[in-house]
Design an enzyme around this catalytic site. Structure first.
Site, PDB file in Angstrom:
ATOM      1  N   ARG A 169       0.841  -1.182   0.000  1.00 55.53           N
ATOM      2  CA  ARG A 169       0.000   0.000   0.000  1.00 55.53           C
ATOM      3  C   ARG A 169       0.880   1.236   0.000  1.00 55.53           C
ATOM      4  O   ARG A 169       1.937   1.221   0.602  1.00 55.53           O
ATOM      5  CB  ARG A 169      -0.798   0.025   1.327  1.00 55.53           C
ATOM      6  CG  ARG A 169      -2.248  -0.292   1.224  1.00 55.53           C
ATOM      7  CD  ARG A 169      -2.870  -0.448   2.593  1.00 55.53           C
ATOM      8  NE  ARG A 169      -2.180   0.184   3.718  1.00 55.53           N
ATOM      9  CZ  ARG A 169      -2.360   1.447   4.106  1.00 55.53           C
ATOM     10  NH1 ARG A 169      -3.208   2.219   3.499  1.00 55.53           N
ATOM     11  NH2 ARG A 169      -1.697   1.935   5.140  1.00 55.53           N
ATOM     12  N   ARG A 173      -2.758  10.629   1.676  1.00 58.87           N
ATOM     13  CA  ARG A 173      -3.635  11.273   2.650  1.00 58.87           C
ATOM     14  C   ARG A 173      -4.206  12.540   2.027  1.00 58.87           C
ATOM     15  O   ARG A 173      -3.431  13.425   1.635  1.00 58.87           O
ATOM     16  CB  ARG A 173      -2.793  11.616   3.870  1.00 58.87           C
ATOM     17  CG  ARG A 173      -3.563  11.603   5.141  1.00 58.87           C
ATOM     18  CD  ARG A 173      -2.645  11.938   6.279  1.00 58.87           C
ATOM     19  NE  ARG A 173      -2.063  10.784   6.928  1.00 58.87           N
ATOM     20  CZ  ARG A 173      -1.008  10.881   7.732  1.00 58.87           C
ATOM     21  NH1 ARG A 173      -0.433  12.020   7.961  1.00 58.87           N
ATOM     22  NH2 ARG A 173      -0.549   9.805   8.317  1.00 58.87           N
ATOM     23  N   ARG A 245      20.205  -6.316   4.980  1.00 57.44           N
ATOM     24  CA  ARG A 245      20.670  -5.082   4.369  1.00 57.44           C
ATOM     25  C   ARG A 245      21.412  -4.322   5.474  1.00 57.44           C
ATOM     26  O   ARG A 245      20.924  -4.233   6.614  1.00 57.44           O
ATOM     27  CB  ARG A 245      19.444  -4.289   3.881  1.00 57.44           C
ATOM     28  CG  ARG A 245      19.773  -3.136   3.010  1.00 57.44           C
ATOM     29  CD  ARG A 245      20.111  -3.530   1.594  1.00 57.44           C
ATOM     30  NE  ARG A 245      20.486  -2.333   0.845  1.00 57.44           N
ATOM     31  CZ  ARG A 245      21.584  -2.211   0.127  1.00 57.44           C
ATOM     32  NH1 ARG A 245      22.434  -3.210   0.010  1.00 57.44           N
ATOM     33  NH2 ARG A 245      21.844  -1.090  -0.512  1.00 57.44           N
ATOM     34  N   ARG A 276      18.955   9.193   4.262  1.00 57.28           N
ATOM     35  CA  ARG A 276      18.332  10.143   5.196  1.00 57.28           C
ATOM     36  C   ARG A 276      19.409  10.917   5.930  1.00 57.28           C
ATOM     37  O   ARG A 276      20.519  10.423   6.142  1.00 57.28           O
ATOM     38  CB  ARG A 276      17.523   9.407   6.286  1.00 57.28           C
ATOM     39  CG  ARG A 276      16.504   8.452   5.796  1.00 57.28           C
ATOM     40  CD  ARG A 276      15.483   8.136   6.866  1.00 57.28           C
ATOM     41  NE  ARG A 276      16.037   7.410   8.004  1.00 57.28           N
ATOM     42  CZ  ARG A 276      15.313   7.015   9.039  1.00 57.28           C
ATOM     43  NH1 ARG A 276      14.025   7.281   9.094  1.00 57.28           N
ATOM     44  NH2 ARG A 276      15.873   6.345  10.041  1.00 57.28           N
ATOM     45  N   GLU A 297      22.641   8.476   6.775  1.00 61.00           N
ATOM     46  CA  GLU A 297      22.468   7.011   6.722  1.00 61.00           C
ATOM     47  C   GLU A 297      22.746   6.497   5.307  1.00 61.00           C
ATOM     48  O   GLU A 297      22.057   6.884   4.361  1.00 61.00           O
ATOM     49  CB  GLU A 297      21.034   6.636   7.116  1.00 61.00           C
ATOM     50  CG  GLU A 297      20.716   6.978   8.551  1.00 61.00           C
ATOM     51  CD  GLU A 297      19.333   6.496   9.018  1.00 61.00           C
ATOM     52  OE1 GLU A 297      18.976   6.796  10.164  1.00 61.00           O
ATOM     53  OE2 GLU A 297      18.615   5.844   8.222  1.00 61.00           O
ATOM     54  N   TYR A 344      11.602  -7.631  10.506  1.00 59.50           N
ATOM     55  CA  TYR A 344      11.637  -6.261  11.002  1.00 59.50           C
ATOM     56  C   TYR A 344      10.454  -6.056  11.936  1.00 59.50           C
ATOM     57  O   TYR A 344       9.307  -6.304  11.560  1.00 59.50           O
ATOM     58  CB  TYR A 344      11.544  -5.259   9.836  1.00 59.50           C
ATOM     59  CG  TYR A 344      11.557  -3.833  10.346  1.00 59.50           C
ATOM     60  CD1 TYR A 344      12.755  -3.155  10.525  1.00 59.50           C
ATOM     61  CD2 TYR A 344      10.376  -3.191  10.692  1.00 59.50           C
ATOM     62  CE1 TYR A 344      12.771  -1.856  11.021  1.00 59.50           C
ATOM     63  CE2 TYR A 344      10.383  -1.899  11.190  1.00 59.50           C
ATOM     64  CZ  TYR A 344      11.592  -1.241  11.354  1.00 59.50           C
ATOM     65  OH  TYR A 344      11.610   0.034  11.857  1.00 59.50           O
ATOM     66  N   ASP A 346       8.941  -3.015  14.676  1.00 61.50           N
ATOM     67  CA  ASP A 346       9.185  -1.733  15.328  1.00 61.50           C
ATOM     68  C   ASP A 346       9.163  -1.963  16.851  1.00 61.50           C
ATOM     69  O   ASP A 346       8.927  -3.088  17.316  1.00 61.50           O
ATOM     70  CB  ASP A 346       8.206  -0.659  14.846  1.00 61.50           C
ATOM     71  CG  ASP A 346       6.760  -1.004  15.147  1.00 61.50           C
ATOM     72  OD1 ASP A 346       6.514  -1.812  16.047  1.00 61.50           O
ATOM     73  OD2 ASP A 346       5.871  -0.449  14.473  1.00 61.50           O
TER      74      ASP A 346
END
Ligand SMILES: Cc1cc2nc3c(=O)[nH]c(=O)nc-3n(C[C@H](O)[C@H](O)[C@H](O)COP(=O)(O)OP(=O)(O)OC[C@H]3O[C@@H](n4cnc5c(N)ncnc54)[C@H](O)[C@@H]3O)c2cc1C
Length: 378
Positions: A169, A173, A245, A276, A297, A344, A346
């Protein structure tokens, strides 16, 4: 046996397991091969600023149980992540919202923005790769300016070689809202991540600078082992190496109060080698430092011996991981955390998984395992 549990890894997973187990009366020893605790949440004070050493960490959750749990140890500030994208000097708000559509096309209403997207879409009912998938969803301009370069740097592969499902997705917004996350709660711990981890570990015996792979006899000091490190390493890579990675961080000190005006800037052009830049002082609101610290990064190809950051959850790696996991389950090794579970997660999901893991252990379920969904790194 001095301890009930030996916990390998003093990151968030190990620290939450230790806190929950010691609060239920178990004795825990927690070891880490790094010289300090906290895993990837670790920060270091530079010029009075808390610098996130392993990438920006913004706490967010919609899980009331996790929110209640972390608030036992710290309150959170009101930081809201509102990153911006820099594409060849053009600045765009993220996530894609009415501000972004106005910056791209001058669209001022949701209807106008939807019309622009519809006009630029490259329709495709059966996209075969990420490029086709994204072009179908959001069209060429958003893809080329804001997605292509960033994603190709992140994964070290062309979007034509990446599967469509790594970005199922793309949140669009149609309001003027720059809050990157949809979660109910968000912020940075007021006491800092280091103090949060130290509180979680305060009733455990903690040893740093100890690599379990090289000191396995330490497991004799406990009845059971909870392992939060990489599972392929635990088993001497007998089914082959799991792919990750890598990331490298370059820190810069600036004799200037405010360098980029925001905590996170994404560089979406492929020619800029980093993805970033983070200006760490913007995560908190009480820094009086006249200086600033920026980290850049750089995504890199991962090799054994480097810090593993993002698991590459393709079919080959997932099948390899399952062989390790079956072996661990058979032996009763308790696997918890982003590396032992090879996915991964969070911080909210990490805490939730550690809670489930401890519940299972204390209910004497030797197949203590956690959920297995796979999220695209944000
Ligand atoms: C770049 C980046 C940015 C992120 N940003 C966010 C964010 O903004 N918000 C968010 O919610 N989440 C974020 N995350 C996710 C977050 O980092 C994880 O949820 C969390 O760190 C997982 O904790 P862990 O304990 O499972 O793993 P880790 O933090 O990796 O801790 C594992 C520990 O185990 C130790 N260890 C491993 N093997 C051994 C061994 N053999 N012997 C001894 N010790 C060992 C390691 O040294 C390490 O300290 C981010 C992740 C990355 C990579």
């Amino acid at each position: 046996m001095k301890f009930d549990y030996l916990i390998v890894g003093a990151g968030l997973s190990g620290a939450v397991c230790a806190n929950l187990l010691t609060s239920r009366g178990s004795k825990c020893c927690v070891i880490d091969r790094r010289l300090s605790v906290g895993g990837n949440l670790r920060c270091e004070k530079i010029h009075g600023i808390d610098v996130h050493l392993y990438g920006a960490h913004i706490f967010r959750t919609s899980n009331p149980q996790v929110w209640e749990y972390v608030n036992r140890f710290t309150s959170f500030n009101k930081f809201v992540n509102s990153p911006v994208a820099n594409y060849r000097g053009e600045m765009y708000n993220l996530p894609f919202n009415m501000n972004t559509f106005n910056q791209l096309w001058g669209a001022t209403t949701p209807e106008e923005a939807k019309r622009f997207i519809e006009e630029t879409r490259v329709k495709n009912e059966h996209p075969q790769n990420l490029e086709e998938h994204v072009l179908n969803l959001v069209g060429r301009e958003i893809y080329e300016k804001l997605i292509k370069g960033y994603t190709e740097k992140q994964w070290g592969k062309s979007c034509k070689e990446l599967p469509p499902d790594i970005m199922r997705r793309i949140p669009l917004r149609f309001t003027y809202d720059n809050n990157y996350f949809n979660d109910r709660w968000q912020g940075i711990p007021e006491i800092g991540y280091n103090a949060l981890i130290e509180k979680l570990l305060e009733n455990s015996y903690v040893l740093t600078g100890i690599d379990y792979t090289k000191n396995r006899s330490i497991s004799k000091s406990a009845k059971r082992v909870i392992y939060t490190g990489p599972l392929d390493e635990y088993y001497g890579y007998e089914f082959g190496e799991l792919e990750y990675r890598g990331l490298e961080f370059e820190l810069e000190s600036h004799d200037c109060e405010n360098v980029q005006g925001v905590a996170v800037v994404n560089y979406t052009d492929k020619d800029v080698p980093y993805t970033r830049t983070i200006e760490h002082k913007h995560f908190v609101f009480d820094t009086t430092s006249p200086k600033s610290v920026i980290s850049k990064e750089y995504p890199v190809k991962w090799k054994r011996g480097m810090e593993p950051f993002y698991p590459v959850n393709d079919r080959v790696n997932n099948e390899k991981y399952q062989k390790y996991r079956d072996k661990a389950d058979k032996e009763g090794l308790i696997c918890c955390g982003r590396m032992a579970e090879y996915k991964y997660t969070d911080m909210s999901e990490t805490i939730e998984n550690a809670m489930k893991c401890v519940d299972r252990i204390t209910r004497n379920d030797s197949s203590a395992s956690c959920s297995s969904s796979y999220a695209y790194p944000r």
